[in-house]
Design a protein around this motif. Structure first.
Motif, PDB file in Angstrom:
ATOM      1  N   LEU A 256      73.014  60.302  52.870  1.00 26.28           N
ATOM      2  CA  LEU A 256      71.781  60.782  52.238  1.00 26.28           C
ATOM      3  C   LEU A 256      71.999  62.120  51.539  1.00 26.28           C
ATOM      4  O   LEU A 256      72.633  63.023  52.105  1.00 26.28           O
ATOM      5  CB  LEU A 256      70.701  61.006  53.308  1.00 26.28           C
ATOM      6  CG  LEU A 256      69.962  59.785  53.845  1.00 26.28           C
ATOM      7  CD1 LEU A 256      69.199  60.150  55.115  1.00 26.28           C
ATOM      8  CD2 LEU A 256      69.000  59.238  52.783  1.00 26.28           C
ATOM      9  N   ILE A 257      71.452  62.252  50.339  1.00 23.34           N
ATOM     10  CA  ILE A 257      71.325  63.569  49.723  1.00 23.34           C
ATOM     11  C   ILE A 257      70.250  64.337  50.490  1.00 23.34           C
ATOM     12  O   ILE A 257      69.204  63.780  50.824  1.00 23.34           O
ATOM     13  CB  ILE A 257      70.871  63.448  48.249  1.00 23.34           C
ATOM     14  CG1 ILE A 257      71.923  62.726  47.400  1.00 23.34           C
ATOM     15  CG2 ILE A 257      70.557  64.831  47.661  1.00 23.34           C
ATOM     16  CD1 ILE A 257      71.432  62.389  45.990  1.00 23.34           C
ATOM     17  N   TYR A 289      68.871  58.396  49.096  1.00 26.52           N
ATOM     18  CA  TYR A 289      70.238  57.910  48.907  1.00 26.52           C
ATOM     19  C   TYR A 289      70.684  58.227  47.488  1.00 26.52           C
ATOM     20  O   TYR A 289      69.866  58.272  46.564  1.00 26.52           O
ATOM     21  CB  TYR A 289      70.319  56.406  49.212  1.00 26.52           C
ATOM     22  CG  TYR A 289      70.068  56.130  50.676  1.00 26.52           C
ATOM     23  CD1 TYR A 289      71.041  56.441  51.620  1.00 26.52           C
ATOM     24  CD2 TYR A 289      68.850  55.629  51.118  1.00 26.52           C
ATOM     25  CE1 TYR A 289      70.804  56.240  52.981  1.00 26.52           C
ATOM     26  CE2 TYR A 289      68.608  55.417  52.475  1.00 26.52           C
ATOM     27  CZ  TYR A 289      69.589  55.730  53.396  1.00 26.52           C
ATOM     28  OH  TYR A 289      69.349  55.549  54.727  1.00 26.52           O
ATOM     29  N   PRO A 290      71.974  58.479  47.305  1.00 24.30           N
ATOM     30  CA  PRO A 290      72.473  58.868  45.985  1.00 24.30           C
ATOM     31  C   PRO A 290      72.590  57.671  45.043  1.00 24.30           C
ATOM     32  O   PRO A 290      72.601  56.519  45.473  1.00 24.30           O
ATOM     33  CB  PRO A 290      73.865  59.431  46.300  1.00 24.30           C
ATOM     34  CG  PRO A 290      74.306  58.700  47.530  1.00 24.30           C
ATOM     35  CD  PRO A 290      73.045  58.442  48.322  1.00 24.30           C
ATOM     36  N   SER A 291      72.676  57.979  43.763  1.00 25.77           N
ATOM     37  CA  SER A 291      72.961  56.955  42.766  1.00 25.77           C
ATOM     38  C   SER A 291      74.016  57.503  41.817  1.00 25.77           C
ATOM     39  O   SER A 291      74.009  58.690  41.485  1.00 25.77           O
ATOM     40  CB  SER A 291      71.691  56.617  41.991  1.00 25.77           C
ATOM     41  OG  SER A 291      72.039  55.883  40.832  1.00 25.77           O
ATOM     42  N   GLY A 292      74.929  56.634  41.409  1.00 20.23           N
ATOM     43  CA  GLY A 292      75.947  57.056  40.453  1.00 20.23           C
ATOM     44  C   GLY A 292      75.418  57.022  39.024  1.00 20.23           C
ATOM     45  O   GLY A 292      76.054  57.517  38.101  1.00 20.23           O
TER      46      GLY A 292
END
Lengths: 321, 321
Positions: A256-257, A289-292
């Protein structure tokens, strides 16, 4: 995290417990049945490496399940240069059985400096033992991977963060130390669309990206929730900082960020959340949650989403005397 | 910590890189040679579990080293219900070879939500894959073991702490986040007997046990080293707190006690260390390896050296809205 509880006897029939192994790494090889030929063969081989382990601050011992008075006799007969211990009451064997959920013998366990069981080998193989031991020492002395990994990223995926996950990161924060254990940290975890939108209105323009975070955590405290000591040493923000750092480490572990920001209108935030005026709202963390896929970010923020870290030289913040 | 860098092509000949896998767990099975019977057998088996993995937020794909235009054809011919990717330029295969230091094929890798390579199987076995994947998810979502383990212990062994170890814990602190990356933390690490003794004189009586610590770290900062924002939001102590928390996590990993205290005369400490008056010396940390022998501690401190933690109920410090 496994701690074994046990009582062993030394060659001098002194009782020792798991606490006596705290401070050093320990290699304990256990023989449940007094399988003498096998034991002698292994103990002789292991004793060649005692020095190798001791140089790396490890204590090495062989544990037998025989009565204590037999230890000296065995040692003298077999001419062994290795510490022998006995597990008369079987407490160590039972601990190991419980951890592995089966009876194993012979077995070798590695304890770390806190006395945690880090590895149980259900066979005895000196090469794997040395390799695993060196790996543990290396891992323990390397910069913590979560501390390395933690970054204040801005690109969120739309995946919801469960209430359980949010509780876990708050629980991690709550395990922080504080002056006289005052625990001055207070958190409001915002998941509802209604409150999220109200807080969005308090964000500075540069924090537009926080609107994509599925949760926000408001961290606040006030002076008299913590020690107020001489020379201006008010501890509430310091201790809140400790808690917020642990929150971020836990979040990083969970993928998680947790990005803390200062760019918001604290008076408006307090009003929206009914936080009394005397509190300091020091940070809001964007959680998700991160995303690219960084297309939702400004050019400036796109450029730094995967950039390397910038830090002062260590010499500029620390000296050794 | 391994990050793989690679470029793959999708069935639609779209280029994707490691960044496109950030946010979810990913299972990638790699076939270097187009060993069609083996590949079809495995892909068919794996496709039965795609749903199982997706329910746990994982993406599953099979990577082939054939040219992209063959992917669709293979998929149609073999009637596969699974994402196929191709590693035309061999970048993923090379990454995996480098990590394992040998050529392996077929191979399966697990990426976590940050895109870190968490596991490489050099054979393909669905049962071990599922087991390992579940273990990673469980580990990631459990309360961090170092956060659980960290305690403000008082009983030190006499083992010296190396300069390298001290540098590592300071480096961890220095990776903390701070307002506008101001890095307001300052540390003096005291190893010399002379300075240790001078600081001992500044400790309150209750901190007698710190005299047995082989090193002390003084943590300090001042207001104008960090953001000073509206509504009393001075960030220097908050950010120093974040750094000191990471220092403690790193120390715990290394088997070191790092016990922060507030009981000292800050004016005397500043005088001894030539720290200018305007700084706040918020804490001194006692650093050293632990000892299970607590005989040097007062009765009160002996009683709490191995006690369980005391914390407010979570509801008293956090609410969810």
């Amino acid at each position: 995290m496994f701690f074994a509880n046990f009582t062993l006897k030394t060659e001098d029939e002194k009782l020792i417990s798991e606490k006596d192994f705290i401070g050093k790494y320990t290699i304990l090889s256990l023989f449940r049945e007094l399988d003498l030929p096998n034991f002698i063969h292994y103990a002789a081989e292991l004793s060649n490496f005692v020095e190798w382990f001791e140089l790396k601050n490890a204590r090495v011992a062989v544990v037998l399940s025989c009565p204590a008075e037999k230890l000296k006799q065995i040692k003298t007969t077999c001419k062994l240069r290795i510490e022998l211990l006995c597990d008369e009451n079987g407490s160590l064997m039972r601990s190991v059985d419980n951890l592995k959920d089966k009876k194993i013998s012979p077995a070798t366990i590695i304890l770390d400096r806190w006395g945690r069981v880090r590895k149980i080998f259900d066979e005895i193989c000196l090469d794997s033992l040395k390799e695993e031991f060196e790996q543990i020492i290396t891992d323990d002395n390397t910069l913590n991977p979560l501390i390395q990994l933690r970054r204040a990223k801005r690109s969120f995926s739309q995946e919801k963060v469960s209430r359980d996950a949010l509780k876990t990161i708050i629980s991690a924060a709550h395990l922080a130390p504080s002056c006289a254990n005052k625990q001055p940290w207070r958190f409001i975890v915002i998941e509802s669309r209604d409150f999220l939108e109200k807080i969005h209105k308090a964000l500075s323009g540069g924090n537009y990206w926080m609107k994509n975070a599925p949760a926000l955590i408001v961290a606040y405290s006030k002076k008299d929730l913590d020690c107020e000591l001489s020379d201006g040493r008010d501890y509430f923000l310091f201790d809140l900082g400790q808690a917020v750092a642990l929150l971020q480490i836990q979040a990083t572990q969970m993928g998680l960020i947790a990005h803390p920001v200062a760019g918001f209108d604290p008076v408006l935030v307090k009003q929206v959340l009914s936080i009394p005026e005397e509190y300091t709202v020091i940070t809001i963390l964007a959680i998700g949650y991160p995303s690219g896929n960084i297309s939702s970010l400004s050019e400036k923020h796109q450029a730094i989403e995967f950039s390397s870290r910038e830090r002062e030289k260590l010499d500029n913040v620390a000296k050794f005397i």
